[in-house]
Write an enzyme that holds these catalytic residues in place. Structure first.
Site, PDB file in Angstrom:
ATOM      1  N   HIS A   1      46.999 -19.841   4.048  1.00  0.00           N
ATOM      2  CA  HIS A   1      46.968 -20.389   5.237  1.00  0.00           C
ATOM      3  C   HIS A   1      45.651 -21.100   5.455  1.00  0.00           C
ATOM      4  O   HIS A   1      45.250 -22.193   5.807  1.00  0.00           O
ATOM      5  CB  HIS A   1      47.001 -19.458   6.878  1.00  0.00           C
ATOM      6  CG  HIS A   1      48.853 -18.995   7.260  1.00  0.00           C
ATOM      7  ND1 HIS A   1      48.194 -17.236   7.365  1.00  0.00           N
ATOM      8  CD2 HIS A   1      49.810 -18.903   7.569  1.00  0.00           C
ATOM      9  CE1 HIS A   1      49.260 -16.975   7.826  1.00  0.00           C
ATOM     10  NE2 HIS A   1      50.108 -18.389   8.094  1.00  0.00           N
TER      11      HIS A   1
ATOM     12  N   LYS B   1      58.490 -12.201  18.773  1.00  0.00           N
ATOM     13  CA  LYS B   1      58.038 -11.804  17.673  1.00  0.00           C
ATOM     14  C   LYS B   1      57.580  -9.967  17.848  1.00  0.00           C
ATOM     15  O   LYS B   1      56.437 -10.652  18.548  1.00  0.00           O
ATOM     16  CB  LYS B   1      57.031 -12.521  16.602  1.00  0.00           C
ATOM     17  CG  LYS B   1      58.118 -13.526  15.413  1.00  0.00           C
ATOM     18  CD  LYS B   1      56.783 -13.615  14.499  1.00  0.00           C
ATOM     19  CE  LYS B   1      57.684 -14.412  13.735  1.00  0.00           C
ATOM     20  NZ  LYS B   1      57.202 -16.480  12.706  1.00  0.00           N
TER      21      LYS B   1
ATOM     22  N   ARG C   1      56.097 -24.211   1.243  1.00  0.00           N
ATOM     23  CA  ARG C   1      55.999 -23.212  -0.119  1.00  0.00           C
ATOM     24  C   ARG C   1      57.627 -22.783  -0.961  1.00  0.00           C
ATOM     25  O   ARG C   1      57.624 -22.767  -1.960  1.00  0.00           O
ATOM     26  CB  ARG C   1      55.943 -22.018   0.464  1.00  0.00           C
ATOM     27  CG  ARG C   1      54.641 -21.334   0.752  1.00  0.00           C
ATOM     28  CD  ARG C   1      54.633 -20.384   1.913  1.00  0.00           C
ATOM     29  NE  ARG C   1      55.692 -20.373   2.643  1.00  0.00           N
ATOM     30  CZ  ARG C   1      55.389 -18.819   4.147  1.00  0.00           C
ATOM     31  NH1 ARG C   1      54.733 -18.059   4.035  1.00  0.00           N
ATOM     32  NH2 ARG C   1      55.857 -19.109   5.609  1.00  0.00           N
TER      33      ARG C   1
ATOM     34  N   SER D   1      52.299 -13.893   5.182  1.00  0.00           N
ATOM     35  CA  SER D   1      51.532 -12.594   6.177  1.00  0.00           C
ATOM     36  C   SER D   1      52.824 -11.147   5.805  1.00  0.00           C
ATOM     37  O   SER D   1      51.621 -10.217   5.827  1.00  0.00           O
ATOM     38  CB  SER D   1      51.444 -12.734   7.458  1.00  0.00           C
ATOM     39  OG  SER D   1      51.054 -13.944   7.891  1.00  0.00           O
TER      40      SER D   1
HETATM   41  P1  ADP Z   1      54.310 -16.361   7.993  1.00  0.00           P
HETATM   42  O1  ADP Z   1      55.428 -17.713   7.003  1.00  0.00           O
HETATM   43  O2  ADP Z   1      53.148 -16.281   6.994  1.00  0.00           O
HETATM   44  O3  ADP Z   1      54.099 -15.531   8.975  1.00  0.00           O
HETATM   45  P2  ADP Z   1      53.503 -18.803  10.371  1.00  0.00           P
HETATM   46  O4  ADP Z   1      54.260 -18.890  10.683  1.00  0.00           O
HETATM   47  O5  ADP Z   1      52.085 -17.860  10.286  1.00  0.00           O
HETATM   48  O6  ADP Z   1      53.838 -17.865   8.586  1.00  0.00           O
HETATM   49  O7  ADP Z   1      52.957 -20.143   9.722  1.00  0.00           O
HETATM   50  C1  ADP Z   1      52.368 -20.800   9.520  1.00  0.00           C
HETATM   51  C2  ADP Z   1      52.595 -22.390   8.274  1.00  0.00           C
HETATM   52  O8  ADP Z   1      52.342 -22.002   7.643  1.00  0.00           O
HETATM   53  C3  ADP Z   1      53.677 -22.309   8.377  1.00  0.00           C
HETATM   54  O9  ADP Z   1      53.782 -23.930   8.051  1.00  0.00           O
HETATM   55  C4  ADP Z   1      53.840 -21.900   7.306  1.00  0.00           C
HETATM   56  O10 ADP Z   1      55.165 -22.670   6.531  1.00  0.00           O
HETATM   57  C5  ADP Z   1      52.636 -22.234   6.494  1.00  0.00           C
HETATM   58  N1  ADP Z   1      52.212 -21.341   5.340  1.00  0.00           N
HETATM   59  C6  ADP Z   1      52.566 -19.481   5.622  1.00  0.00           C
HETATM   60  N2  ADP Z   1      51.310 -19.337   4.633  1.00  0.00           N
HETATM   61  C7  ADP Z   1      51.462 -20.980   3.554  1.00  0.00           C
HETATM   62  C8  ADP Z   1      51.347 -20.626   1.607  1.00  0.00           C
HETATM   63  N3  ADP Z   1      50.922 -19.448   0.900  1.00  0.00           N
HETATM   64  N4  ADP Z   1      50.840 -21.587   1.312  1.00  0.00           N
HETATM   65  C9  ADP Z   1      51.486 -23.050   1.626  1.00  0.00           C
HETATM   66  N5  ADP Z   1      51.890 -23.297   3.452  1.00  0.00           N
HETATM   67  C10 ADP Z   1      51.613 -22.085   4.278  1.00  0.00           C
END
Ligand code: ADP
Length: 161
Positions: free
Chosen positions: A17, A41, A91, A130
């Site tokens: 992130h 969630k 990703r 996460s």
């Molecule tokens: P997670 O899937 O880790 O619970 P979130 O809902 O917090 O993710 O993610 C918010 C955004 O950040 C989404 O667009 C997700 O694809 C992106 N994201 C999360 N981790 C990564 C990473 N390691 N590389 C690129 N984008 C990421």
């Protein structure tokens, strides 16, 4: 001024992130990181306030990164903070499929006002999620390659209570 919204769960914020936030902060004048309150969630590790607090601590010295929380739809948060685009990190193909659908819906429900910009994390951060961090942590392994020390410390404190 070009402002972009980065919405997500951030439970907790990872180096993946952070890499996306930092890339966006170079590309745009301001990045608004929005921690979403998602009632679906239920098994979150941190409360929304704790997640906001961690991200604020990480970027307290950076002027163009702002952190908020909201239970509104991403397009409404974007309108509220005057963001013309939403940034998402990609990703994998699974992320891609999901994001293609989301950007379409977001464009439709905002009547074309909100676009989506996709960024890619640098290769060392690309696989981090996460949920993976929480799993590795629960096995008692070091997670400093995946999260900032501030986040690791909060995870240890959470485990103690
Ligand atoms: P997670 O899937 O880790 O619970 P979130 O809902 O917090 O993710 O993610 C918010 C955004 O950040 C989404 O667009 C997700 O694809 C992106 N994201 C999360 N981790 C990564 C990473 N390691 N590389 C690129 N984008 C990421």
């Amino acid at each position: 001024m070009s402002k972009v919204l980065y919405p997500g769960s951030f439970d907790p914020i990872t180096r993946g992130h952070m890499n996306i936030i930092e890339q966006a902060s170079v590309l745009f004048d301001e990045v608004v990181v929005a921690v979403l309150c998602n009632p679906n969630k239920r098994n979150s590790m941190f409360s929304v306030e704790e997640r906001v607090d961690m991200i604020q601590q990480l970027y307290s010295s950076v002027d163009n990164i702002k952190v908020v929380s909201s239970s509104l739809a991403a397009v409404d948060i974007a309108a509220l903070y005057d963001c013309k685009a939403i940034v998402r990190g990609l990703r994998s193909f699974t992320d891609f499929d999901y994001e293609v659908g989301m950007q379409q819906i977001n464009k439709e429900i905002s009547n074309g006002a909100v676009n989506t910009v996709c960024l890619f994390a640098d290769k060392e951060y690309q696989f981090i999620s996460s949920s993976m961090v929480k799993e590795v942590f629960s096995l008692g392994k070091d997670i400093l390659s995946y999260v900032d020390p501030i986040v690791q410390k909060k995870m240890y404190l959470k485990k103690k209570h």
